[in-house]
Motif scaffolding. Structure first.
Motif, PDB file in Angstrom:
ATOM      1  N   ASP A 261       0.852  -1.181   0.000  1.00 23.93           N
ATOM      2  CA  ASP A 261       0.000   0.000   0.000  1.00 23.93           C
ATOM      3  C   ASP A 261       0.894   1.240   0.000  1.00 23.93           C
ATOM      4  OD1 ASP A 261       0.915  -0.808   2.495  1.00 23.93           O
ATOM      5  OD2 ASP A 261      -0.648   0.319   3.555  1.00 23.93           O
ATOM      6  N   GLY A 262       0.519   2.222  -0.780  1.00 22.74           N
ATOM      7  CA  GLY A 262       1.319   3.442  -0.853  1.00 22.74           C
ATOM      8  C   GLY A 262       2.503   3.280  -1.790  1.00 22.74           C
ATOM      9  N   ASP A 263       3.507   4.105  -1.594  1.00 21.69           N
ATOM     10  CA  ASP A 263       4.685   4.114  -2.451  1.00 21.69           C
ATOM     11  C   ASP A 263       5.598   2.949  -2.082  1.00 21.69           C
ATOM     12  OD1 ASP A 263       6.778   4.689  -4.091  1.00 21.69           O
ATOM     13  OD2 ASP A 263       7.254   6.639  -3.218  1.00 21.69           O
ATOM     14  N   VAL A 264       5.831   2.046  -3.008  1.00 19.90           N
ATOM     15  CA  VAL A 264       6.655   0.870  -2.753  1.00 19.90           C
ATOM     16  C   VAL A 264       8.143   1.226  -2.731  1.00 19.90           C
ATOM     17  CG1 VAL A 264       7.325  -1.395  -3.684  1.00 19.90           C
ATOM     18  CG2 VAL A 264       4.927  -0.665  -3.742  1.00 19.90           C
ATOM     19  N   ARG A 265       8.532   2.282  -3.454  1.00 15.68           N
ATOM     20  CA  ARG A 265       9.946   2.565  -3.667  1.00 15.68           C
ATOM     21  C   ARG A 265      10.757   2.728  -2.385  1.00 15.68           C
ATOM     22  NH1 ARG A 265      13.172   1.334  -7.882  1.00 15.68           N
ATOM     23  NH2 ARG A 265      14.955   1.148  -6.495  1.00 15.68           N
ATOM     24  N   PRO A 266      10.291   3.443  -1.368  1.00 12.85           N
ATOM     25  CA  PRO A 266      11.108   3.555  -0.149  1.00 12.85           C
ATOM     26  C   PRO A 266      11.399   2.208   0.504  1.00 12.85           C
ATOM     27  CG  PRO A 266       9.427   5.257  -0.169  1.00 12.85           C
ATOM     28  CD  PRO A 266       9.102   4.320  -1.297  1.00 12.85           C
ATOM     29  N   HIS A 267      10.394   1.322   0.545  1.00 13.34           N
ATOM     30  CA  HIS A 267      10.619  -0.013   1.110  1.00 13.34           C
ATOM     31  C   HIS A 267      11.613  -0.790   0.257  1.00 13.34           C
ATOM     32  CE1 HIS A 267       7.287   0.697   3.839  1.00 13.34           C
ATOM     33  NE2 HIS A 267       6.508   0.968   2.822  1.00 13.34           N
ATOM     34  N   LEU A 268      11.474  -0.667  -1.053  1.00 18.79           N
ATOM     35  CA  LEU A 268      12.366  -1.372  -1.967  1.00 18.79           C
ATOM     36  C   LEU A 268      13.804  -0.894  -1.803  1.00 18.79           C
ATOM     37  CD1 LEU A 268      12.695  -3.364  -4.316  1.00 18.79           C
ATOM     38  CD2 LEU A 268      12.029  -1.511  -5.871  1.00 18.79           C
ATOM     39  N   ASP A 269      13.997   0.414  -1.739  1.00 21.27           N
ATOM     40  CA  ASP A 269      15.344   0.956  -1.563  1.00 21.27           C
ATOM     41  C   ASP A 269      15.958   0.497  -0.242  1.00 21.27           C
ATOM     42  OD1 ASP A 269      15.250   2.291  -3.974  1.00 21.27           O
ATOM     43  OD2 ASP A 269      14.612   4.205  -3.103  1.00 21.27           O
ATOM     44  N   ALA A 270      15.138   0.457   0.805  1.00 25.97           N
ATOM     45  CA  ALA A 270      15.655   0.054   2.120  1.00 25.97           C
ATOM     46  C   ALA A 270      16.105  -1.402   2.114  1.00 25.97           C
ATOM     47  CB  ALA A 270      14.592   0.275   3.193  1.00 25.97           C
ATOM     48  N   VAL A 271      15.348  -2.275   1.441  1.00 26.04           N
ATOM     49  CA  VAL A 271      15.729  -3.687   1.384  1.00 26.04           C
ATOM     50  C   VAL A 271      16.989  -3.874   0.542  1.00 26.04           C
ATOM     51  CG1 VAL A 271      15.004  -5.982   0.646  1.00 26.04           C
ATOM     52  CG2 VAL A 271      13.376  -4.488   1.800  1.00 26.04           C
TER      53      VAL A 271
END
Length: 282
Positions: A261-271
């Motif tokens: 839900d929401g912007d996936v990019r921050p989670h993706l960058d963190a992983v």
């Protein structure tokens, strides 16, 4: 033990977000990348967006070049196993032999009710899954398949071409039922996937799996143990220690499920930033 790491985005995201996850997984060095298989969205609102799993895997095959791809896991109750075998073979060819084939019995009653699909009780679902595994493996490996079971009937069925991967793409069976699911893993699967069990429970279930392997004359070391780790349930900073705890009980592969839900990019960058720590944890 070689630790392998994958990414999974599930639902409620635009196609552009999925493509971003797949390309990032391919470029950043993840071992595999995944979608899920549902007809209607999970959660309290079934009207949220969800895409078809096998069309998505075909897109994954053409948008990536290195990372292995799969569905965690295909619901057997949605498709005839001959159709599922054909879909999987197509994706294996499109990807140049990078498919990981995930399958489970199916479980979401609401989907089956709304679409008029027969879900059946747990015993029936497991019986169908076992027949499907027999059928799919035969279609992938034999010139013709004749199978007359309680749930599926095939007569001199032809399935060409065969998958690129021989004898077949790795089969992942998802679930943690100690009596039926793990026995199917022992008999038919290359990989066992668990969704939410603790490291302690995985250790206990691995012992059950080993006993089933003994019963069917198979070396339990042939079967890879895998778990899914949801970022909604686990803080990313805690994952290295958790990965090490799972690895101590025999888990070699981890699929990190991104919030959708929401912007996936921050989670993706963190992983992606955490990937070196996850590789070396423990």
């Amino acid at each position: 033990m070689h630790r392998r790491l994958g990414l999974k985005l599930t639902q409620d995201a635009p196609v552009t977000a999925f493509a971003d996850v797949w390309r990032t997984a391919d470029d950043a060095g993840f071992d595999h990348v995944w979608v899920m298989d549902h007809i209607a969205s999970l959660g309290p609102d079934p009207g949220r967006p969800v895409f078809d799993a096998w069309a998505m895997q075909a897109a994954m095959a053409t948008l990536t070049s290195r990372v292995r791809i799969g569905c965690m896991v295909s619901g057997n109750s949605y498709r005839h196993p001959a159709m599922l075998a054909k879909l999987a073979t197509t994706v294996d060819h499109l990807s140049g032999g990078r498919l990981e084939f995930g399958i489970g019995a199916g479980w979401n009653e609401r989907e089956h009710t709304m679409y008029g699909l027969d879900l059946g009780d747990v015993g029936t679902r497991m019986d169908r899954l076992e027949e499907a595994l027999v059928v799919i493996r035969s279609l992938w490996g034999r010139p013709t398949t004749t199978f007359h079971g309680e749930h599926y009937r095939l007569t001199d069925a032809v399935a060409e071409p065969k998958p690129l991967q021989r004898p077949h793409p790795p089969i992942w069976v998802g679930g943690s039922g100690p009596r039926r699911t793990l026995r199917l893993v022992a008999r038919y699967a290359d990989v066992w996937n668990d969704t939410e069990s603790s490291p302690e429970r995985i250790g206990e279930l691995s012992e059950v799996l080993a006993r089933h392997c003994d019963d069917v004359g198979r070396d339990p070391a042939e079967i890879r143990r895998t778990v899914q780790l949801r970022l909604r349930q686990h803080d990313l900073a805690d994952l290295p220690a958790l990965v090490a705890a799972y690895e101590a009980v025999g888990v070699s592969e981890f699929v990190i499920v991104l919030p959708s839900d929401g912007d996936v990019r921050p989670h993706l960058d963190a992983v992606v930033d955490a990937l070196p720590r996850l590789r070396s944890a423990g």
